[in-house]
Scaffold this motif. Sequence first.
Motif, PDB file in Angstrom:
ATOM      1  N   ASN A  20      -3.299  80.473  50.274  1.00  0.00           N
ATOM      2  CA  ASN A  20      -2.154  81.335  50.523  1.00  0.00           C
ATOM      3  C   ASN A  20      -1.416  81.662  49.216  1.00  0.00           C
ATOM      4  N   ALA A  21      -1.440  82.940  48.828  1.00  0.00           N
ATOM      5  CA  ALA A  21      -0.886  83.306  47.518  1.00  0.00           C
ATOM      6  C   ALA A  21       0.619  83.054  47.438  1.00  0.00           C
ATOM      7  N   ALA A  22       1.327  83.242  48.553  1.00  0.00           N
ATOM      8  CA  ALA A  22       2.779  83.005  48.514  1.00  0.00           C
ATOM      9  C   ALA A  22       3.067  81.531  48.269  1.00  0.00           C
ATOM     10  N   GLU A  23       2.255  80.657  48.853  1.00  0.00           N
ATOM     11  CA  GLU A  23       2.423  79.224  48.623  1.00  0.00           C
ATOM     12  C   GLU A  23       2.012  78.861  47.198  1.00  0.00           C
ATOM     13  N   ALA A  24       1.037  79.577  46.681  1.00  0.00           N
ATOM     14  CA  ALA A  24       0.526  79.273  45.346  1.00  0.00           C
ATOM     15  C   ALA A  24       1.562  79.572  44.257  1.00  0.00           C
ATOM     16  N   PHE A  25       2.404  80.568  44.505  1.00  0.00           N
ATOM     17  CA  PHE A  25       3.357  80.969  43.449  1.00  0.00           C
ATOM     18  C   PHE A  25       4.250  79.808  42.991  1.00  0.00           C
ATOM     19  N   PRO A  26       5.078  79.237  43.878  1.00  0.00           N
ATOM     20  CA  PRO A  26       5.921  78.135  43.400  1.00  0.00           C
ATOM     21  C   PRO A  26       5.091  76.945  42.935  1.00  0.00           C
ATOM     22  N   TYR A  27       3.926  76.771  43.523  1.00  0.00           N
ATOM     23  CA  TYR A  27       3.064  75.641  43.159  1.00  0.00           C
ATOM     24  C   TYR A  27       2.652  75.736  41.691  1.00  0.00           C
ATOM     25  N   MET A  28       2.319  76.945  41.265  1.00  0.00           N
ATOM     26  CA  MET A  28       1.851  77.114  39.892  1.00  0.00           C
ATOM     27  C   MET A  28       3.009  77.113  38.892  1.00  0.00           C
ATOM     28  N   ILE A  29       4.171  77.489  39.355  1.00  0.00           N
ATOM     29  CA  ILE A  29       5.326  77.590  38.461  1.00  0.00           C
ATOM     30  C   ILE A  29       6.013  76.235  38.295  1.00  0.00           C
ATOM     31  N   GLY A  30       6.010  75.440  39.334  1.00  0.00           N
ATOM     32  CA  GLY A  30       6.766  74.188  39.299  1.00  0.00           C
ATOM     33  C   GLY A  30       8.228  74.492  39.542  1.00  0.00           C
ATOM     34  N   ASP A  31       8.996  73.481  39.872  1.00  0.00           N
ATOM     35  CA  ASP A  31      10.404  73.696  40.163  1.00  0.00           C
ATOM     36  C   ASP A  31      11.213  73.518  38.889  1.00  0.00           C
ATOM     37  N   PHE A  32      11.515  74.655  38.249  1.00  0.00           N
ATOM     38  CA  PHE A  32      12.164  74.618  36.945  1.00  0.00           C
ATOM     39  C   PHE A  32      13.594  74.110  36.993  1.00  0.00           C
ATOM     40  N   SER A  33      14.214  74.258  38.148  1.00  0.00           N
ATOM     41  CA  SER A  33      15.654  74.009  38.206  1.00  0.00           C
ATOM     42  C   SER A  33      16.018  72.580  37.830  1.00  0.00           C
ATOM     43  N   ALA A  34      15.122  71.634  38.038  1.00  0.00           N
ATOM     44  CA  ALA A  34      15.503  70.237  37.849  1.00  0.00           C
ATOM     45  C   ALA A  34      14.960  69.638  36.546  1.00  0.00           C
ATOM     46  N   ASP A  48      11.578  79.413  49.539  1.00  0.00           N
ATOM     47  CA  ASP A  48      11.380  79.499  50.994  1.00  0.00           C
ATOM     48  C   ASP A  48      11.987  80.769  51.573  1.00  0.00           C
ATOM     49  N   GLN A  49      12.991  81.318  50.884  1.00  0.00           N
ATOM     50  CA  GLN A  49      13.546  82.606  51.336  1.00  0.00           C
ATOM     51  C   GLN A  49      12.653  83.760  50.891  1.00  0.00           C
ATOM     52  N   VAL A  50      11.901  83.540  49.836  1.00  0.00           N
ATOM     53  CA  VAL A  50      11.050  84.596  49.277  1.00  0.00           C
ATOM     54  C   VAL A  50       9.677  84.649  49.941  1.00  0.00           C
ATOM     55  N   LYS A  51       9.049  83.475  50.108  1.00  0.00           N
ATOM     56  CA  LYS A  51       7.635  83.422  50.500  1.00  0.00           C
ATOM     57  C   LYS A  51       7.276  84.227  51.751  1.00  0.00           C
ATOM     58  N   PRO A  52       8.063  84.166  52.833  1.00  0.00           N
ATOM     59  CA  PRO A  52       7.620  84.889  54.036  1.00  0.00           C
ATOM     60  C   PRO A  52       7.742  86.408  53.928  1.00  0.00           C
ATOM     61  N   TYR A  53       8.550  86.902  52.971  1.00  0.00           N
ATOM     62  CA  TYR A  53       8.855  88.333  52.951  1.00  0.00           C
ATOM     63  C   TYR A  53       8.294  89.081  51.746  1.00  0.00           C
ATOM     64  N   LEU A  54       7.891  88.348  50.734  1.00  0.00           N
ATOM     65  CA  LEU A  54       7.416  88.987  49.513  1.00  0.00           C
ATOM     66  C   LEU A  54       6.230  89.915  49.835  1.00  0.00           C
ATOM     67  N   THR A  55       6.334  91.155  49.339  1.00  0.00           N
ATOM     68  CA  THR A  55       5.295  92.146  49.627  1.00  0.00           C
ATOM     69  C   THR A  55       4.631  92.581  48.323  1.00  0.00           C
TER      70      THR A  55
END
Length: 573
Positions: free
Chosen positions: A250-264, A195-202
Amino acid sequence: MVDKNTALNTGMQDGLKFDVAIVGAGISGIYTAYRLTTEGANTGSQVQVFDMNTRIAGRLESVRLPGMPTVQGELGGMRYLTSQKIVTTLIEQVFADQMEAVEFPMGDPADLYMYLRKDRCKQNAWTEAQSRGQKLLTRYYLDDDDIGFSADQLFSKVIYDVLTADPWFRENFGQHVHQVDAYTYVIELTLRQWDQVKPYLTYHFEGSPYDKRLVNDIGFWNLLKDQVSQEGYTFLSTAGGYYSNTINWNAAEAFPYMIGDFSAGAEYKTIAEGFDSTVYAMANDYMRHEGACIWSENKLLTFNRQHPQSATHRYELVFLNLRSNQQWRAYANRLVLAMPRHSLELLDQDNFFFNVNENTELNKNIRSVIKEPAFKILMGFDTPWWNELGITAGHSITDLPMRQCYYFGTAKVTDHSMLLGSYGDMETETFWKALSDDPVKFRPRATRLASQLEVEALNDVAASDTMVKEVVKELRELHGVGIPMPYVTWFKDWGDDPFGAGYHAWKAGYKVQDVMPYMRKPMATEDIHICGEAYSDQQGWVEGAFCEAEKMLQSYFGLPRPSWLPADYYLGW
Ligand code: LYS
């Protein structure tokens, strides 16, 4: 075991007055009713739930097929990730005495098929070739530096390349991404960090039409084509199993969606008694409260601000009772529209709330998500023919219109077995629509374990005859073997009214971090709230619906965070 015979009231009560009207008895609506009564201080009579369907649970629908009473079939949502803490905690703690969480087995990629462009291989063929120092060749004309990557690996590579091309990302989050070997890219960002990355990633690729644009403003198809060519895009889109995941969202939304939340260390699970048990357990809890009522088969037509009861109640809701075809009115002070985009669009679009000329922004934001059609066909077979191919669980994938099949299970006492014969989305839905509209239904047949009466009881929901023949033909092509006809089928198209979609995806260019909270209370002066999967950041997952309802309850209904929810769990924007 959870009691799924939750009492529903199909009647009407003209002039009914109460506090909170919840329209939509799916995950987010029933969760809202449950939280407001069980954990909030509201009585049941102050919180009333409405739904136009004959049943509750919305896009969760767990069914059993005759002849295999212990095998659970899912027509809608079928699994959760253990990193998704609201759904996980509700199932595994809060309602643990009523339901059993079980693994959602994904099988072994060495057994499961990938059938693309008439080329059949096992799903581990890419990693097998890599371990021999080779690159698996497919019938896709990939760019040289993309050849040999499996779809999963190529998705990660693209995301890694775009993230690390942005100097701002490298400086602030660079330590969370690693290339492990030629094919393995690891991206370990939590949803909070995303959420800190998605709005600013260029996007930093000189010469590209998208150079220096926010990734949030680029379509995922546009971006994938730019990275891996249109042919590479087609490979990713087909081999990924879901067309919906690679549409131009939305490509920024797609990024975490395709990766999944690895941390858990996420894994898939489901519920032995059916995924819809979650909704019934919460509904039953709500129903314990004095005056609680779920008004089913009652369709909200419109709601007004100006009405005879406005001295005591802000909103007048006009319902159509579907059994009697009569209209009736109810009065409430707060309104929760727990429904997806298409259901909202079926309401009166000229009332004070939806009127496009008065409320341009709401109108625009309702259209901020793409409706993704999706359907499922369940099939009952006399025997699990896939066992002979070495397959026990998981899914095979193809570019044929059936797209994916899941091997769901074999009855314990019998050898009848269930296949999710076809699970497709987006354009495949229209392929099947022409067949499903055919009035000639598939004729089920009795087996030694299922009577003719039992199988014919499902005639209303059966797939059409041509559709079943087409699915079986595609199953034969995918597996490369003869396959018997099923004895019973169940077809569900979530693109039909009132849902209009199986799931949703954010459009490129919308500021998702603003639209999500906006939808939870679109107008400062009105106590009207929209919640559910559609406008969440985990679209296509029940957790998205839970998170939106939970944030709405905390912000506007004064509810504290649930005691059972881990304190550090992030609920999103
Ligand atoms: N969560 C769904 C599943 O597990 C996928 C939704 C895809 C939405 N684009 O099958």
